[in-house]
Design a protein around this motif. Structure first.
Motif, PDB file in Angstrom:
ATOM      1  N   GLU A  17       6.028 -10.737  -8.555  1.00  0.00           N
ATOM      2  CA  GLU A  17       7.321 -10.301  -8.045  1.00  0.00           C
ATOM      3  C   GLU A  17       7.291  -8.704  -7.969  1.00  0.00           C
ATOM      4  OE1 GLU A  17       7.660 -14.089 -10.320  1.00  0.00           O
ATOM      5  OE2 GLU A  17       6.946 -11.892 -10.999  1.00  0.00           O
ATOM      6  N   GLN A  18       6.550  -8.021  -8.462  1.00  0.00           N
ATOM      7  CA  GLN A  18       6.150  -6.424  -8.149  1.00  0.00           C
ATOM      8  C   GLN A  18       5.093  -6.323  -7.110  1.00  0.00           C
ATOM      9  OE1 GLN A  18       9.033  -4.661  -9.711  1.00  0.00           O
ATOM     10  NE2 GLN A  18       7.491  -3.222 -10.419  1.00  0.00           N
ATOM     11  N   ALA A  19       3.997  -7.050  -7.229  1.00  0.00           N
ATOM     12  CA  ALA A  19       3.104  -6.873  -6.110  1.00  0.00           C
ATOM     13  C   ALA A  19       3.366  -7.231  -4.622  1.00  0.00           C
ATOM     14  CB  ALA A  19       1.989  -7.647  -6.532  1.00  0.00           C
ATOM     15  N   VAL A  20       4.372  -8.026  -4.735  1.00  0.00           N
ATOM     16  CA  VAL A  20       4.791  -8.473  -3.123  1.00  0.00           C
ATOM     17  C   VAL A  20       5.377  -7.208  -2.678  1.00  0.00           C
ATOM     18  CG1 VAL A  20       7.196  -9.255  -3.873  1.00  0.00           C
ATOM     19  CG2 VAL A  20       5.921 -10.256  -1.955  1.00  0.00           C
ATOM     20  N   PHE A  21       5.640  -6.127  -3.336  1.00  0.00           N
ATOM     21  CA  PHE A  21       6.243  -4.966  -2.813  1.00  0.00           C
ATOM     22  C   PHE A  21       5.380  -4.034  -2.295  1.00  0.00           C
ATOM     23  CE2 PHE A  21      10.201  -6.486  -5.230  1.00  0.00           C
ATOM     24  CZ  PHE A  21      11.169  -6.351  -4.039  1.00  0.00           C
ATOM     25  N   ILE A  22       4.063  -4.432  -2.361  1.00  0.00           N
ATOM     26  CA  ILE A  22       3.075  -3.388  -1.955  1.00  0.00           C
ATOM     27  C   ILE A  22       3.276  -2.738  -0.714  1.00  0.00           C
ATOM     28  CG2 ILE A  22       0.470  -3.171  -1.553  1.00  0.00           C
ATOM     29  CD1 ILE A  22       0.068  -4.674  -4.351  1.00  0.00           C
ATOM     30  N   PRO A  23       3.277  -3.588   0.253  1.00  0.00           N
ATOM     31  CA  PRO A  23       3.275  -3.151   1.771  1.00  0.00           C
ATOM     32  C   PRO A  23       4.403  -2.202   1.978  1.00  0.00           C
ATOM     33  CG  PRO A  23       3.781  -5.350   1.785  1.00  0.00           C
ATOM     34  CD  PRO A  23       3.370  -5.124   0.390  1.00  0.00           C
ATOM     35  N   ASN A  24       5.577  -2.782   1.457  1.00  0.00           N
ATOM     36  CA  ASN A  24       6.941  -1.946   1.851  1.00  0.00           C
ATOM     37  C   ASN A  24       6.860  -0.595   0.934  1.00  0.00           C
ATOM     38  OD1 ASN A  24       7.838  -3.614   3.585  1.00  0.00           O
ATOM     39  ND2 ASN A  24       9.030  -4.596   1.946  1.00  0.00           N
ATOM     40  N   VAL A  25       6.507  -0.291  -0.282  1.00  0.00           N
ATOM     41  CA  VAL A  25       6.300   0.647  -0.947  1.00  0.00           C
ATOM     42  C   VAL A  25       5.150   1.743  -0.133  1.00  0.00           C
ATOM     43  CG1 VAL A  25       5.618   1.983  -3.059  1.00  0.00           C
ATOM     44  CG2 VAL A  25       6.842  -0.208  -3.155  1.00  0.00           C
ATOM     45  N   GLU A  26       4.189   0.982   0.434  1.00  0.00           N
ATOM     46  CA  GLU A  26       3.280   1.839   1.083  1.00  0.00           C
ATOM     47  C   GLU A  26       3.646   2.336   2.241  1.00  0.00           C
ATOM     48  OE1 GLU A  26      -1.489   1.603   2.853  1.00  0.00           O
ATOM     49  OE2 GLU A  26      -0.159   0.056   2.670  1.00  0.00           O
ATOM     50  N   ALA A  27       4.618   1.686   2.943  1.00  0.00           N
ATOM     51  CA  ALA A  27       5.413   2.461   4.298  1.00  0.00           C
ATOM     52  C   ALA A  27       6.406   3.258   3.705  1.00  0.00           C
ATOM     53  CB  ALA A  27       6.138   1.320   4.864  1.00  0.00           C
TER      54      ALA A  27
ATOM     55  N   ARG B 201      -7.536  15.178   3.051  1.00  0.00           N
ATOM     56  CA  ARG B 201      -7.097  15.094   1.591  1.00  0.00           C
ATOM     57  C   ARG B 201      -6.789  13.707   1.243  1.00  0.00           C
ATOM     58  NH1 ARG B 201      -9.288  17.758  -2.016  1.00  0.00           N
ATOM     59  NH2 ARG B 201      -7.521  17.272  -3.275  1.00  0.00           N
ATOM     60  N   TRP B 202      -6.287  12.945   2.120  1.00  0.00           N
ATOM     61  CA  TRP B 202      -5.842  11.487   2.013  1.00  0.00           C
ATOM     62  C   TRP B 202      -6.548  10.284   2.745  1.00  0.00           C
ATOM     63  CZ3 TRP B 202      -1.939  10.187  -1.498  1.00  0.00           C
ATOM     64  CH2 TRP B 202      -1.356  11.150  -2.398  1.00  0.00           C
ATOM     65  N   ASP B 203      -6.582   9.261   2.228  1.00  0.00           N
ATOM     66  CA  ASP B 203      -7.041   8.074   2.785  1.00  0.00           C
ATOM     67  C   ASP B 203      -5.985   6.969   2.339  1.00  0.00           C
ATOM     68  OD1 ASP B 203      -8.069   7.364   0.372  1.00  0.00           O
ATOM     69  OD2 ASP B 203     -10.262   7.739   1.033  1.00  0.00           O
ATOM     70  N   LYS B 204      -6.346   5.617   2.823  1.00  0.00           N
ATOM     71  CA  LYS B 204      -5.512   4.471   2.460  1.00  0.00           C
ATOM     72  C   LYS B 204      -5.805   4.103   1.108  1.00  0.00           C
ATOM     73  CE  LYS B 204      -4.739   0.986   5.260  1.00  0.00           C
ATOM     74  NZ  LYS B 204      -3.371   1.026   5.458  1.00  0.00           N
ATOM     75  N   ASP B 205      -7.158   4.254   0.525  1.00  0.00           N
ATOM     76  CA  ASP B 205      -7.281   3.786  -0.929  1.00  0.00           C
ATOM     77  C   ASP B 205      -6.427   4.823  -2.005  1.00  0.00           C
ATOM     78  OD1 ASP B 205      -8.948   1.968  -0.094  1.00  0.00           O
ATOM     79  OD2 ASP B 205     -10.696   3.167  -0.558  1.00  0.00           O
ATOM     80  N   ARG B 206      -6.260   6.404  -1.531  1.00  0.00           N
ATOM     81  CA  ARG B 206      -5.620   7.244  -2.170  1.00  0.00           C
ATOM     82  C   ARG B 206      -4.227   6.794  -2.227  1.00  0.00           C
ATOM     83  NH1 ARG B 206      -5.248  13.736  -2.126  1.00  0.00           N
ATOM     84  NH2 ARG B 206      -3.678  13.904  -3.989  1.00  0.00           N
ATOM     85  N   ARG B 207      -3.607   6.684  -0.996  1.00  0.00           N
ATOM     86  CA  ARG B 207      -1.959   6.239  -1.007  1.00  0.00           C
ATOM     87  C   ARG B 207      -1.783   4.944  -1.634  1.00  0.00           C
ATOM     88  NH1 ARG B 207      -0.324   5.643   5.128  1.00  0.00           N
ATOM     89  NH2 ARG B 207      -1.350   3.559   4.806  1.00  0.00           N
ATOM     90  N   LEU B 208      -2.842   3.932  -1.678  1.00  0.00           N
ATOM     91  CA  LEU B 208      -2.404   2.772  -2.561  1.00  0.00           C
ATOM     92  C   LEU B 208      -2.645   3.132  -4.021  1.00  0.00           C
ATOM     93  CD1 LEU B 208      -4.753   0.222  -0.391  1.00  0.00           C
ATOM     94  CD2 LEU B 208      -2.028  -0.065  -1.062  1.00  0.00           C
ATOM     95  N   ASP B 209      -3.213   4.206  -4.384  1.00  0.00           N
ATOM     96  CA  ASP B 209      -3.138   4.554  -5.637  1.00  0.00           C
ATOM     97  C   ASP B 209      -1.889   4.817  -6.236  1.00  0.00           C
ATOM     98  OD1 ASP B 209      -5.720   3.637  -6.353  1.00  0.00           O
ATOM     99  OD2 ASP B 209      -6.688   5.881  -6.076  1.00  0.00           O
ATOM    100  N   VAL B 210      -1.285   5.626  -5.175  1.00  0.00           N
ATOM    101  CA  VAL B 210       0.038   6.037  -5.578  1.00  0.00           C
ATOM    102  C   VAL B 210       1.084   5.090  -5.394  1.00  0.00           C
ATOM    103  CG1 VAL B 210       1.919   7.540  -4.793  1.00  0.00           C
ATOM    104  CG2 VAL B 210      -0.278   8.132  -4.479  1.00  0.00           C
ATOM    105  N   VAL B 211       0.782   4.015  -4.698  1.00  0.00           N
ATOM    106  CA  VAL B 211       1.943   2.699  -4.323  1.00  0.00           C
ATOM    107  C   VAL B 211       1.793   1.936  -5.711  1.00  0.00           C
ATOM    108  CG1 VAL B 211       1.998   0.585  -3.304  1.00  0.00           C
ATOM    109  CG2 VAL B 211       1.812   2.578  -2.109  1.00  0.00           C
ATOM    110  N   ARG B 212       0.584   1.708  -6.208  1.00  0.00           N
ATOM    111  CA  ARG B 212       0.338   0.809  -7.488  1.00  0.00           C
ATOM    112  C   ARG B 212       0.935   1.637  -8.771  1.00  0.00           C
ATOM    113  NH1 ARG B 212      -5.498  -1.533  -5.898  1.00  0.00           N
ATOM    114  NH2 ARG B 212      -5.876   0.783  -5.408  1.00  0.00           N
ATOM    115  N   SER B 213       0.773   2.801  -8.673  1.00  0.00           N
ATOM    116  CA  SER B 213       1.232   3.668  -9.894  1.00  0.00           C
ATOM    117  C   SER B 213       2.660   3.557 -10.153  1.00  0.00           C
ATOM    118  CB  SER B 213       0.738   4.898  -9.868  1.00  0.00           C
ATOM    119  OG  SER B 213       1.310   5.901 -10.934  1.00  0.00           O
ATOM    120  N   TRP B 214       3.413   3.704  -8.895  1.00  0.00           N
ATOM    121  CA  TRP B 214       4.980   3.877  -8.723  1.00  0.00           C
ATOM    122  C   TRP B 214       5.295   2.380  -9.136  1.00  0.00           C
ATOM    123  CZ3 TRP B 214       9.149   2.023  -5.289  1.00  0.00           C
ATOM    124  CH2 TRP B 214      10.154   2.709  -5.705  1.00  0.00           C
TER     125      TRP B 214
END
Length: 326
Positions: A123-133, A272-285
């Motif tokens: 129920e949290q993981a399903v928000f990954i793409p919207n949080v990434e956006a 300084r940024w790539d998609k992996d680093r951005r996803l790390d921020v997403v998962r942490s939040w």
């Protein structure tokens, strides 16, 4: 038990087909879907037939390799568990929960490199793409201390953007949406106030986000932006036309309109940024933020047509709708 897959078949028409459960190739895994999230922005454009049928669905996502011509599979927020692996794949993938940018279907095959392992509840993981956006929008806006910010549109992406912006030391954070329920959620996520369209007043914003998907809102976003401010356009309008009044206010304003889309990192950040680093921020939040209030409906895939009708006809009741798979 057969697999089930959702197809968009025409304007305001979807069907669910029964298919054979696929077997993974040597380098693939099979995922059994637990939940998949419906995007009330992009997917409703597809549902309504408001996308050019010849347009490529998404060149950056392997599972979306066709065009928007009917019939088509679409969707990009699937959470599930790996239930089978190919002969060359490490057995450590078995039983792992993963997120995938994949259409709505009960079983699918994927290369492990395209999956995002997660320990988040589905129920949290399903928000990954919207949080990434949302993270991408905020990164592109670069809000400063004391900024006046307005966000148009409080669907899932707009609400998540509001939640992220609320963590900045802004002077004010105001959101705009026609739905009272979404305005209440917006304030719960940290907006100083949330108003209906037409009740914003003189915002004189430093940064305005247009995330509603509603073409007239872009004109209102420009009007709400002060001298030398910027408008971040995260909406995709599909084939809908956009009419703007670029007369006196805009002509002398030095306002900057900036498109922001999550598929690629802005070149200004690429050193300084790539998609992996951005996803790390997403998962942490996501691990620190309770989004249960945004997940308003869980509907079995067999009733998918009801899910799209709900989003189309009752936006004040439905925010994030997910399909379940038994």
């Amino acid at each position: 038990m057969p697999a089930k897959a959702l197809y968009f078949t025409g304007s305001e028409s979807v069907r669910v087909d029964e298919e054979t459960v696929p077997e993974p190739g040597p380098t693939e895994v099979r995922v059994r879907t637990e939940l998949s999230g419906i995007s009330p922005g992009t997917e409703l454009l597809v549902y309504r037939g408001e996308v050019d049928s010849e347009l490529t669905t998404d060149e950056t996502i392997d599972a979306l390799d066709g065009t928007f011509s009917y019939p088509l599979q679409y969707g990009y927020a699937a959470v599930g568990c790996v239930t089978a692996v190919g002969e060359t794949v490490d057995d450590g993938w078995l039983d792992r929960r993963v997120f995938a940018f994949n259409p709505h279907e009960s079983h699918f095959l994927a290369e492990p490199s395209s999956l995002i392992p997660t320990t988040l509840p589905p129920e949290q993981a399903v928000f990954i793409p919207n949080v990434e956006a949302a993270v991408n929008f905020v990164m592109d806006a670069r809000p400063r201390i004391g900024a006046r910010v307005v966000v148009f549109g409080q669907g899932p992406v707009g609400l998540l953007t509001t939640g992220l912006l609320a963590e900045f030391p802004l002077a004010s954070l105001v959101t705009v949406d026609p739905c009272a329920g979404r305005r209440q959620l917006s304030e719960a996520l940290g907006a100083d106030r949330s108003v209906s369209p037409g009740n914003l007043g003189d915002a004189d914003a430093d940064i305005t986000f247009e995330l509603s998907g509603n073409p007239p809102a872009l004109d209102r976003a420009i009007d709400a932006t002060g001298y030398a401010g910027q408008v971040i356009v995260g909406s995709w309008y599909g084939s809908k036309g956009v009419s703007l009044d670029l007369g006196h206010h805009f002509h002398r304003s030095h306002i900057r309109l900036r498109s922001s889309q999550v598929s690629r990192i802005d070149p200004d950040h690429a050193d300084r940024w790539d998609k992996d680093r951005r996803l790390d921020v997403v998962r942490s939040w996501l691990s620190d933020t309770n989004l249960s209030a945004l997940l308003t409906h869980e509907i079995d895939i067999e009733r998918a047509a009801e899910a799209y009708q709900l989003l189309e006809n009752r936006p004040d009741d439905a925010v994030q709708v997910v399909l379940t798979y038994g």
